[in-house]
Design a protein around this motif. Structure first.
Motif, PDB file in Angstrom:
ATOM      1  N   LEU A  99       4.004   4.422   5.511  1.00  0.00           N
ATOM      2  CA  LEU A  99       2.726   4.963   5.045  1.00  0.00           C
ATOM      3  C   LEU A  99       2.464   4.623   3.577  1.00  0.00           C
ATOM      4  CD1 LEU A  99       0.270   6.793   5.667  1.00  0.00           C
ATOM      5  CD2 LEU A  99       1.664   8.703   4.869  1.00  0.00           C
ATOM      6  N   ARG A 100       3.453   4.790   2.724  1.00  0.00           N
ATOM      7  CA  ARG A 100       3.230   4.587   1.285  1.00  0.00           C
ATOM      8  C   ARG A 100       3.575   3.170   0.828  1.00  0.00           C
ATOM      9  NH1 ARG A 100       7.349   8.189   1.484  1.00  0.00           N
ATOM     10  NH2 ARG A 100       9.314   7.160   1.167  1.00  0.00           N
ATOM     11  N   ARG A 101       4.205   2.364   1.694  1.00  0.00           N
ATOM     12  CA  ARG A 101       4.542   0.968   1.386  1.00  0.00           C
ATOM     13  C   ARG A 101       5.492   0.836   0.193  1.00  0.00           C
ATOM     14  NH1 ARG A 101      -1.341   0.480   1.722  1.00  0.00           N
ATOM     15  NH2 ARG A 101      -1.146   0.323  -0.506  1.00  0.00           N
ATOM     16  N   THR A 102       6.426   1.767   0.075  1.00  0.00           N
ATOM     17  CA  THR A 102       7.472   1.697  -0.947  1.00  0.00           C
ATOM     18  C   THR A 102       8.809   1.755  -0.221  1.00  0.00           C
ATOM     19  OG1 THR A 102       6.089   2.820  -2.579  1.00  0.00           O
ATOM     20  CG2 THR A 102       8.449   2.771  -3.001  1.00  0.00           C
ATOM     21  N   ALA A 103       9.574   0.687  -0.321  1.00  0.00           N
ATOM     22  CA  ALA A 103      10.871   0.634   0.353  1.00  0.00           C
ATOM     23  C   ALA A 103      11.948   1.251  -0.529  1.00  0.00           C
ATOM     24  CB  ALA A 103      11.239  -0.812   0.667  1.00  0.00           C
ATOM     25  N   ILE A 104      13.003   1.706   0.114  1.00  0.00           N
ATOM     26  CA  ILE A 104      14.118   2.295  -0.625  1.00  0.00           C
ATOM     27  C   ILE A 104      14.705   1.286  -1.613  1.00  0.00           C
ATOM     28  CG2 ILE A 104      15.963   1.762   1.011  1.00  0.00           C
ATOM     29  CD1 ILE A 104      16.923   4.682   0.576  1.00  0.00           C
ATOM     30  N   ALA A 105      14.687   0.018  -1.267  1.00  0.00           N
ATOM     31  CA  ALA A 105      15.189  -1.037  -2.168  1.00  0.00           C
ATOM     32  C   ALA A 105      14.328  -1.153  -3.424  1.00  0.00           C
ATOM     33  CB  ALA A 105      15.239  -2.370  -1.435  1.00  0.00           C
ATOM     34  N   ASP A 106      13.031  -0.852  -3.313  1.00  0.00           N
ATOM     35  CA  ASP A 106      12.154  -0.904  -4.487  1.00  0.00           C
ATOM     36  C   ASP A 106      12.620   0.073  -5.561  1.00  0.00           C
ATOM     37  OD1 ASP A 106      10.548  -2.730  -3.138  1.00  0.00           O
ATOM     38  OD2 ASP A 106       9.134  -1.185  -2.458  1.00  0.00           O
ATOM     39  N   LEU A 107      13.138   1.224  -5.148  1.00  0.00           N
ATOM     40  CA  LEU A 107      13.588   2.236  -6.104  1.00  0.00           C
ATOM     41  C   LEU A 107      14.836   1.787  -6.835  1.00  0.00           C
ATOM     42  CD1 LEU A 107      13.132   5.422  -3.919  1.00  0.00           C
ATOM     43  CD2 LEU A 107      11.485   4.338  -5.452  1.00  0.00           C
ATOM     44  N   ALA A 108      15.740   1.148  -6.126  1.00  0.00           N
ATOM     45  CA  ALA A 108      16.979   0.678  -6.742  1.00  0.00           C
ATOM     46  C   ALA A 108      16.708  -0.401  -7.784  1.00  0.00           C
ATOM     47  CB  ALA A 108      17.925   0.145  -5.672  1.00  0.00           C
ATOM     48  N   GLU A 109      15.628  -1.141  -7.600  1.00  0.00           N
ATOM     49  CA  GLU A 109      15.296  -2.247  -8.502  1.00  0.00           C
ATOM     50  C   GLU A 109      14.354  -1.848  -9.621  1.00  0.00           C
ATOM     51  OE1 GLU A 109      13.736  -5.288  -5.989  1.00  0.00           O
ATOM     52  OE2 GLU A 109      15.570  -5.441  -4.821  1.00  0.00           O
ATOM     53  N   CYS A 110      13.790  -0.640  -9.566  1.00  0.00           N
ATOM     54  CA  CYS A 110      12.785  -0.284 -10.575  1.00  0.00           C
ATOM     55  C   CYS A 110      13.428  -0.137 -11.940  1.00  0.00           C
ATOM     56  CB  CYS A 110      12.020   0.973 -10.171  1.00  0.00           C
ATOM     57  SG  CYS A 110      12.862   2.518 -10.480  1.00  0.00           S
ATOM     58  N   ASP A 111      12.657  -0.480 -12.961  1.00  0.00           N
ATOM     59  CA  ASP A 111      13.152  -0.424 -14.332  1.00  0.00           C
ATOM     60  C   ASP A 111      12.253   0.435 -15.203  1.00  0.00           C
ATOM     61  OD1 ASP A 111      10.911  -1.958 -14.563  1.00  0.00           O
ATOM     62  OD2 ASP A 111      11.911  -3.708 -15.369  1.00  0.00           O
TER      63      ASP A 111
END
Length: 78
Positions: free
Chosen positions: A59-71
């Motif tokens: 629904l929100r188009r944010t993957a769990i991997a996106d969080l690990a990579e965020c800076d």
């Protein structure tokens, strides 16, 4: 001139989950809405994998991997 935020929004990993994104918006001096959002990098102790809902991810188009990579850089507004 300082602009007071007028709206905050927090997205969570699932209902009752942990925060994964924080957004805010305000009106500028021209009356236009200015908004942005930032992903939240979860600390390991949150154990986010156990609190992750794949349906909410779709629904929100944010993957769990996106969080690990965020800076802490701003995510483009939706």
């Amino acid at each position: 001139m300082v602009h007071e935020p007028v709206f905050y929004d927090c997205e969570a990993s699932t209902l009752g989950g942990v925060p994964i994104e924080v957004g805010w918006a305000f009106m500028d001096s021209d009356g236009l809405v200015v908004s942005t959002a930032c992903l939240v990098r979860p600390p390991r102790q949150w154990q986010i994998e156990a609190r992750w809902d794949p349906a909410a991810e779709a629904l929100r188009r944010t993957a769990i991997a996106d969080l690990a990579e965020c800076d802490s850089a701003a995510k483009p507004p939706c």
